[in-house]
Design an enzyme around this catalytic site. Structure first.
Site, PDB file in Angstrom:
ATOM      1  N   LYS A 121      40.371 -75.539  13.871  1.00  0.00           N
ATOM      2  CA  LYS A 121      41.027 -75.044  12.641  1.00  0.00           C
ATOM      3  C   LYS A 121      42.303 -76.131  12.297  1.00  0.00           C
ATOM      4  O   LYS A 121      42.711 -76.385  11.067  1.00  0.00           O
ATOM      5  CB  LYS A 121      41.715 -73.789  12.648  1.00  0.00           C
ATOM      6  CG  LYS A 121      40.313 -72.794  12.693  1.00  0.00           C
ATOM      7  CD  LYS A 121      40.651 -71.513  12.183  1.00  0.00           C
ATOM      8  CE  LYS A 121      39.488 -70.866  11.759  1.00  0.00           C
ATOM      9  NZ  LYS A 121      39.658 -69.342  11.205  1.00  0.00           N
ATOM     10  N   LYS A 202      28.403 -73.022  11.879  1.00  0.00           N
ATOM     11  CA  LYS A 202      28.511 -71.474  11.644  1.00  0.00           C
ATOM     12  C   LYS A 202      28.880 -71.026  10.306  1.00  0.00           C
ATOM     13  O   LYS A 202      29.830 -71.767   9.554  1.00  0.00           O
ATOM     14  CB  LYS A 202      29.441 -71.283  12.728  1.00  0.00           C
ATOM     15  CG  LYS A 202      29.805 -69.945  12.820  1.00  0.00           C
ATOM     16  CD  LYS A 202      31.096 -69.361  13.664  1.00  0.00           C
ATOM     17  CE  LYS A 202      32.410 -69.269  12.698  1.00  0.00           C
ATOM     18  NZ  LYS A 202      32.797 -67.967  12.304  1.00  0.00           N
ATOM     19  N   LYS A 205      33.706 -67.657   6.854  1.00  0.00           N
ATOM     20  CA  LYS A 205      34.552 -67.225   5.604  1.00  0.00           C
ATOM     21  C   LYS A 205      35.405 -68.196   4.879  1.00  0.00           C
ATOM     22  O   LYS A 205      35.314 -68.343   3.639  1.00  0.00           O
ATOM     23  CB  LYS A 205      35.640 -65.962   5.957  1.00  0.00           C
ATOM     24  CG  LYS A 205      35.022 -64.859   6.461  1.00  0.00           C
ATOM     25  CD  LYS A 205      36.267 -63.989   6.295  1.00  0.00           C
ATOM     26  CE  LYS A 205      36.506 -63.235   7.649  1.00  0.00           C
ATOM     27  NZ  LYS A 205      37.657 -63.549   8.375  1.00  0.00           N
TER      28      LYS A 205
HETATM   29  P1  ATP Z   1      37.214 -67.829   9.212  1.00  0.00           P
HETATM   30  O1  ATP Z   1      36.065 -68.744   8.597  1.00  0.00           O
HETATM   31  O2  ATP Z   1      38.218 -67.056   8.411  1.00  0.00           O
HETATM   32  O3  ATP Z   1      37.521 -67.942  10.654  1.00  0.00           O
HETATM   33  P2  ATP Z   1      34.889 -66.155   9.902  1.00  0.00           P
HETATM   34  O4  ATP Z   1      33.832 -66.386   9.188  1.00  0.00           O
HETATM   35  O5  ATP Z   1      34.858 -66.921  11.523  1.00  0.00           O
HETATM   36  O6  ATP Z   1      36.442 -66.377   9.533  1.00  0.00           O
HETATM   37  P3  ATP Z   1      36.010 -64.140  11.536  1.00  0.00           P
HETATM   38  O7  ATP Z   1      36.918 -63.099  10.923  1.00  0.00           O
HETATM   39  O8  ATP Z   1      36.644 -65.131  12.551  1.00  0.00           O
HETATM   40  O9  ATP Z   1      35.135 -64.729  10.669  1.00  0.00           O
HETATM   41  O10 ATP Z   1      35.102 -63.135  12.564  1.00  0.00           O
HETATM   42  C1  ATP Z   1      34.970 -61.832  12.459  1.00  0.00           C
HETATM   43  C2  ATP Z   1      34.019 -61.523  13.486  1.00  0.00           C
HETATM   44  O11 ATP Z   1      32.493 -62.017  12.832  1.00  0.00           O
HETATM   45  C3  ATP Z   1      34.134 -62.028  15.137  1.00  0.00           C
HETATM   46  O12 ATP Z   1      33.388 -60.961  15.866  1.00  0.00           O
HETATM   47  C4  ATP Z   1      33.164 -63.138  14.802  1.00  0.00           C
HETATM   48  O13 ATP Z   1      32.630 -63.539  16.110  1.00  0.00           O
HETATM   49  C5  ATP Z   1      31.844 -62.944  14.025  1.00  0.00           C
HETATM   50  N1  ATP Z   1      31.444 -63.803  13.099  1.00  0.00           N
HETATM   51  C6  ATP Z   1      32.158 -64.858  12.333  1.00  0.00           C
HETATM   52  N2  ATP Z   1      31.263 -65.549  12.053  1.00  0.00           N
HETATM   53  C7  ATP Z   1      30.146 -65.379  12.537  1.00  0.00           C
HETATM   54  C8  ATP Z   1      28.612 -66.051  12.156  1.00  0.00           C
HETATM   55  N3  ATP Z   1      28.678 -67.067  11.533  1.00  0.00           N
HETATM   56  N4  ATP Z   1      27.458 -65.496  13.049  1.00  0.00           N
HETATM   57  C9  ATP Z   1      27.896 -64.170  13.892  1.00  0.00           C
HETATM   58  N5  ATP Z   1      28.951 -63.643  13.805  1.00  0.00           N
HETATM   59  C10 ATP Z   1      30.142 -64.266  13.345  1.00  0.00           C
END
Ligand code: ATP
Ligand code: LTN
Length: 337
Positions: A121, A202, A205
């Site tokens: 990040k 991955k 968001k």
């Molecule tokens: P950002 O991009 O803002 O970091 P993110 O999409 O990675 O957001 P988080 O809020 O960090 O989402 O994660 C929320 C939950 O969803 C956590 O338990 C994380 O491990 C899970 N998670 C996030 N992305 C994935 C993914 N691509 N596949 C499976 N689990 C996920």
């Protein structure tokens, strides 16, 4: 610290940042699993808005405030029972930030500099605040305040939960047994859903926000979802198999499996010799079937804003009762207060 042996179900704690729209990766990797096993544990789910502030340029104040409510509503819409789960917004309690400060003082800087999420990040952000480096300490405070046994998360959070254990062990060694040591609970299937447009990375968001077609958001309409799935990256082969296929095809199959709970053999038999268009069509059906009830429950909850606010306030009180006890133990142990 051992919990009272006679005591009840394990304590589960988890959270999601209300940074941007939640996607199907968040659902498959986290939210869905919270709901699936909710009756086996004593559950607390937090909307971690203080964490969402670690990249402040990314999100406007009014959007963050609204997103926090939307994410809380989505937790329930994804299946959490309103009566038996504590769902609250992190910033409604001062205990998290206060506990994080105390843990900051016992956590070596090097531990935080090694975190892969911080490295990734901070490479992308235009400017980096202290909060981004400190993010995992606040996460440790979230978890440790509630005597948490299990933290259900996706694969990307494994390192943060391991760090939480290290932070707890170090504090316990320095100041006496204070914290329960939590463990990560990561699903076997779907712990890392990949981007539809870039299956090597991955689904995320923050990426989805700037790249239509990267993710399927939980509140997307049918047309948007169809477009994203139909244009998902696959390959020029025709084999629809879990082994030896390209990352894009494996990702579509994995999502399909996670949503339908069918066995790998049954899925391979179903798609044998059929081409990727068929796989995408079937996946679209499974996604829509999953999201339809979630969206209608979400709309129902959001339509009663006062009810939602009252529920969140009541749950914040319930969470505070637990968190305040642990914080006072921390203060007692360290000579504060
Ligand atoms: P950002 O991009 O803002 O970091 P993110 O999409 O990675 O957001 P988080 O809020 O960090 O989402 O994660 C929320 C939950 O969803 C956590 O338990 C994380 O491990 C899970 N998670 C996030 N992305 C994935 C993914 N691509 N596949 C499976 N689990 C996920
Ligand atoms: N870092 C987590 C969000 C998070 C969390 C927590 C998850 C903050 N505090 C406590 C589990 C337990 C993420 O998913 N990005």
């Amino acid at each position: 610290m051992k919990k009272d042996q006679a005591s009840k179900k394990p304590r589960v704690f988890s959270g999601v940042q209300p940074s941007h729209d939640l996607h199907i990766g968040n659902y498959i990797g986290a939210l869905r699993n919270w709901a699936l096993k909710q009756h086996l544990s004593d559950n607390i789910f937090c909307v971690v808005d203080l964490h969402a502030l670690t990249l402040p340029e990314d999100i406007k104040p009014e959007v963050l405030r609204e997103n926090s409510r939307k994410v809380a509503a989505l937790y329930y819409a994804c299946g959490l029972d309103i009566e038996t789960n504590i769902v609250f917004i992190q910033s409604h309690l001062h205990e998290h930030a206060e506990a994080a400060w105390i843990l900051n003082c016992t956590t070596p800087l090097g531990w935080l500099q090694r975190m892969t999420q911080f490295k990734a990040k901070s490479e992308q952000a235009a400017s980096i605040g202290m909060g981004l480096l400190d993010y995992p300490v606040l996460q440790a405070a979230d978890i440790l305040l509630y005597d948490t046994d299990e933290v259900p998360v996706g694969e990307d959070q494994r390192q943060h939960i391991e760090l939480t254990r290290d932070i707890a062990i170090r504090f316990n060694n320095l100041f006496g047994e204070t914290f329960v040591l939590p463990k990560a609970v990561i699903p076997e299937e779907g712990a890392k859903v990949m981007g539809l447009d870039e299956p090597e990375a991955k689904m995320s968001k923050s990426v989805a926000r700037n790249r239509p077609g990267h993710a399927i958001n939980l509140l997307d309409n049918e047309k948007t979802i169809k477009k994203a799935i139909m244009s998902a990256v696959t390959d020029s082969e025709k084999e629809t198999r879990f082994e030896h296929a390209s990352a894009g095809v494996i990702n579509l199959l994995t999502m399909y499996r996670a949503l339908t709970h069918e066995s790998r053999d049954a899925i391979e038999a179903r798609f044998e010799g059929k081409g990727y268009g068929f796989l995408k069509k079937e996946l679209l059906g499974a996604v829509l079937e999953t999201l339809k009830p979630i969206q209608s429950k979400f709309n129902e909850i959001m339509a009663d804003r006062d009810g939602l606010e009252r529920l969140l306030a009541k749950n914040a009180d319930a969470a505070r009762e637990i968190a305040a006890k642990t914080l006072s133990k921390m203060k007692e142990a360290t000579g504060l207060g």
